[in-house]
Design a protein around this motif. Structure first.
Motif, short mmCIF file in Angstrom:
data_model
loop_
_atom_site.label_atom_id
_atom_site.label_comp_id
_atom_site.label_asym_id
_atom_site.label_seq_id
_atom_site.Cartn_x
_atom_site.Cartn_y
_atom_site.Cartn_z
N ILE A 1 -92.85 7.28 20.81
CA ILE A 1 -92.82 8.31 21.92
C ILE A 1 -91.23 8.55 21.89
O ILE A 1 -90.39 7.67 21.73
N VAL A 2 -90.78 9.82 21.61
CA VAL A 2 -89.34 10.41 21.92
C VAL A 2 -89.38 11.18 23.16
O VAL A 2 -90.29 12.15 23.29
N VAL A 3 -88.35 10.74 23.76
CA VAL A 3 -88.51 11.41 25.16
C VAL A 3 -87.05 11.53 25.88
O VAL A 3 -86.20 11.07 25.05
N ARG A 4 -86.78 12.69 26.62
CA ARG A 4 -85.48 12.80 27.28
C ARG A 4 -85.61 12.47 28.66
O ARG A 4 -85.28 11.36 29.02
N SER A 5 -86.08 13.13 29.69
CA SER A 5 -86.16 13.04 31.17
C SER A 5 -87.30 12.68 31.73
O SER A 5 -87.51 12.24 32.84
N PHE A 6 -88.49 13.02 30.92
CA PHE A 6 -89.74 12.74 31.31
C PHE A 6 -90.10 11.23 32.10
O PHE A 6 -89.64 10.13 31.25
N ASN A 7 -90.49 11.33 33.27
CA ASN A 7 -90.87 10.08 34.12
C ASN A 7 -91.73 9.24 33.53
O ASN A 7 -93.11 9.75 33.76
N MET A 8 -91.66 8.18 32.97
CA MET A 8 -92.82 7.51 32.16
C MET A 8 -93.28 6.21 32.96
O MET A 8 -94.36 5.39 32.55
N HIS A 9 -92.80 6.11 34.38
CA HIS A 9 -93.25 4.89 35.10
C HIS A 9 -94.77 4.77 35.26
O HIS A 9 -95.19 3.62 35.58
N ALA A 10 -95.47 5.90 35.59
CA ALA A 10 -96.83 5.82 35.65
C ALA A 10 -97.72 5.90 34.73
O ALA A 10 -98.74 5.75 34.82
N MET A 11 -97.21 5.83 33.41
CA MET A 11 -97.93 5.88 32.22
C MET A 11 -98.49 4.37 31.93
O MET A 11 -97.93 3.55 32.07
N ASP A 12 -99.76 4.70 31.27
CA ASP A 12 -100.29 3.67 30.53
C ASP A 12 -100.13 3.62 29.10
O ASP A 12 -100.37 4.62 28.55
N PHE A 13 -99.86 2.36 28.32
CA PHE A 13 -99.33 2.70 26.97
C PHE A 13 -100.63 1.83 26.22
O PHE A 13 -100.97 0.75 26.79
N GLY A 14 -100.91 2.61 25.11
CA GLY A 14 -101.80 2.20 24.22
C GLY A 14 -101.44 0.87 23.28
O GLY A 14 -100.21 0.66 23.31
N ALA A 15 -102.44 0.15 22.67
CA ALA A 15 -101.90 -1.03 21.96
C ALA A 15 -101.16 -0.65 20.79
O ALA A 15 -100.57 -1.52 20.21
N ASP B 1 -89.29 -3.13 31.50
CA ASP B 1 -89.57 -4.46 31.68
C ASP B 1 -91.03 -4.39 31.26
O ASP B 1 -91.47 -5.38 30.44
N LYS B 2 -91.78 -3.30 31.77
CA LYS B 2 -93.26 -3.32 31.17
C LYS B 2 -93.33 -3.22 29.61
O LYS B 2 -94.13 -3.68 29.08
N CYS B 3 -92.29 -2.38 28.92
CA CYS B 3 -92.37 -2.13 27.82
C CYS B 3 -92.24 -3.67 27.04
O CYS B 3 -92.72 -3.86 25.91
N THR B 4 -91.10 -4.41 27.52
CA THR B 4 -90.77 -5.74 26.93
C THR B 4 -92.16 -6.63 27.06
O THR B 4 -92.52 -7.23 26.16
N ASP B 5 -92.76 -6.52 28.02
CA ASP B 5 -93.93 -7.62 28.18
C ASP B 5 -95.12 -7.04 27.17
O ASP B 5 -95.80 -8.06 26.73
N GLN B 6 -95.01 -5.82 26.82
CA GLN B 6 -96.13 -5.36 25.67
C GLN B 6 -95.47 -5.31 24.53
O GLN B 6 -96.30 -4.76 23.69
N GLY B 7 -94.39 -5.86 24.26
CA GLY B 7 -93.76 -5.61 23.04
C GLY B 7 -93.19 -4.36 22.36
O GLY B 7 -93.33 -4.27 21.16
N ILE B 8 -93.15 -3.51 23.13
CA ILE B 8 -92.69 -2.08 22.84
C ILE B 8 -91.33 -2.02 23.08
O ILE B 8 -90.64 -2.26 23.92
N VAL B 9 -90.53 -1.57 21.73
CA VAL B 9 -89.00 -1.52 21.66
C VAL B 9 -88.51 -0.28 22.22
O VAL B 9 -89.23 0.89 22.13
#
Length: 399
Positions: A43-57, A75-83
């Motif tokens: 995902i490439v993002v600027r200011s979009f608020n991603m805190h309520a998003m669910d991330f796929g595997a 923190d959520k990204c780190t726990d899921q291995g998303i750089v």
């Protein structure tokens, strides 16, 4: 729960209007740019608020086309291995120019003067005389010879410091975490403040260029104002949360702070005396948006194709020349014998290791291992599954 990720056609999802020059980095032969993809590779993002998003595997990376990542659940990204990448320095010149513009314009009362002059539009032939009679209320001061204190000497702060010297200002800087690269770029004429209190005490103008953290939040407050010179000008083009707004309102009312220039207006700030508010324009230039988009896209592309990481806010930076052979990448907990277990899994398939790098960051680590020979495609799922069984693995893939 760890995740196994295998290679496939790579999909990029923009969450904002990302500059075309950035999206063009993703060539059509290897990538699909799809605004509606539910489980993209990146995902490439600027200011979009991603805190309520669910991330796929399948999601491997998020790139912020800008410096701040408050809109991303790191923190959520780190726990899921998303750089998570950001683009430090890509918008530095844009912010620097606005800081220096605001510094000079506020010193010369330019904003108030322009606003007042516009009120004379209906006065006809009287305007020239009214201007001459009224201009004395906007007498300002020159910045030459004055002391500018800069908190944070990263990409933006260093540019501000060097250019302020060229404007014949005295410059004092405070940054206990200054990088070697920045130190090389910084003029030797920038004086080093040994403490932030020294900078507060000596500066006629103070500009801040640090991120918002638990340590920097509210750093401009009643206690720190008491150290400063009377009438000090404070410029904030970093984060609104760095300022205790109630204390700032009192300091402006008393004259302790002469002017407050901020890029983060809200209702309370707009009502404060002697405050100049800009509508979050720091990085809002055509050039900056393109630079950020291109830098974000290149970092994502390099990571997806080689596993190399640069400018991550949650993974350790790691780089290994890519030879085009198979590469195993693993994001895992930073505990003993993880690398040994990963290499043992590879060796169990009678594969030789050609090169390897392991970097850690806090409680996590990232390992890249190059295999010395071609790997049968049928071997990959078994190898991924075997590494994935290791306790502490968060995400693993083979490139």
């Amino acid at each position: 729960m760890s995740t196994v990720v295998a290679d496939k056609l790579k999909t990029i999802k923009p969450l904002n209007n990302i500059a075309d020059s950035g999206l063009k980095v993703f060539n059509q032969e290897q990538y699909v740019v799809d605004n509606n993809c539910e489980d993209p590779d990146a995902i490439v993002v600027r200011s979009f608020n991603m805190h309520a998003m669910d991330f796929g595997a399948n999601l491997k990376a998020i790139a912020r086309a800008g410096a701040g990542v408050n809109n991303i659940p790191v923190d959520k990204c780190t726990d899921q291995g998303i750089v998570v990448f950001n683009t430090p320095g890509a918008n530095a010149n844009a912010v620097k120019e606005l800081v220096l513009t605001s510094l000079m314009a506020s010193s010369r009362n330019l904003y108030d003067g322009v606003a007042w002059t516009k009120t004379l539009a209906a006065e006809g032939d009287k305007v020239p005389k009214l201007v001459e009679a009224g201009k004395k209320q906007f007498v300002g001061k020159e910045i030459k010879g004055k002391t500018l204190g800069i908190i944070g000497l990263g990409a933006i702060g260093a540019l501000v410091a060097n250019d302020a010297l060229d404007l014949d200002m005295e410059v004092i800087g405070f940054d206990p975490f200054i990088s070697v690269d920045t130190a090389w770029k910084l003029s030797r004429n920038v004086r080093r403040a040994m403490t932030i209190e020294q900078l507060f005490a000596e500066s006629d103008y103070i500009t801040v260029h640090v991120p918002f953290t638990k340590d920097t939040g509210g750093m401009f407050n009643k206690e720190t104002f008491s150290i400063m010179k009377d009438g000090v000008y404070i410029l904030n083009f970093s984060r609104g949360e760095l300022v205790n707004e109630d204390d700032m309102a009192e300091a402006l009312e008393s004259g302790k702070v002469g002017k407050f220039i901020t890029d983060f207006p809200n209702e309370k700030v707009l009502k404060m005396k002697n405050t100049i508010c800009t509508p979050h324009l720091g990085a809002s230039t055509e050039e900056s948006e393109e630079n950020c988009a291109i830098m974000a896209a290149r970092q994502v592309k390099d990571f997806l194709e080689t596993g190399n990481i640069q400018n991550s806010v949650n993974f350790p930076n790691a780089s290994l020349p890519f030879t085009g052979k198979r590469r195993v990448t693993a994001f895992h907990h930073n505990v003993p014998n993880m690398v040994g277990q990963i290499t043992s899994a590879i060796s169990s398939y009678h594969l030789n290791i050609a090169d390897m790098v392991n970097r850690s960051r806090g409680g996590y680590a990232y390992t890249m291992i190059d295999i010395d020979e071609k790997v049968n495609g049928e071997t990959i799922p078994g190898l991924l599954a075997k590494i994935n069984q290791i306790d502490g693995i968060v995400k693993v893939r083979v490139i």
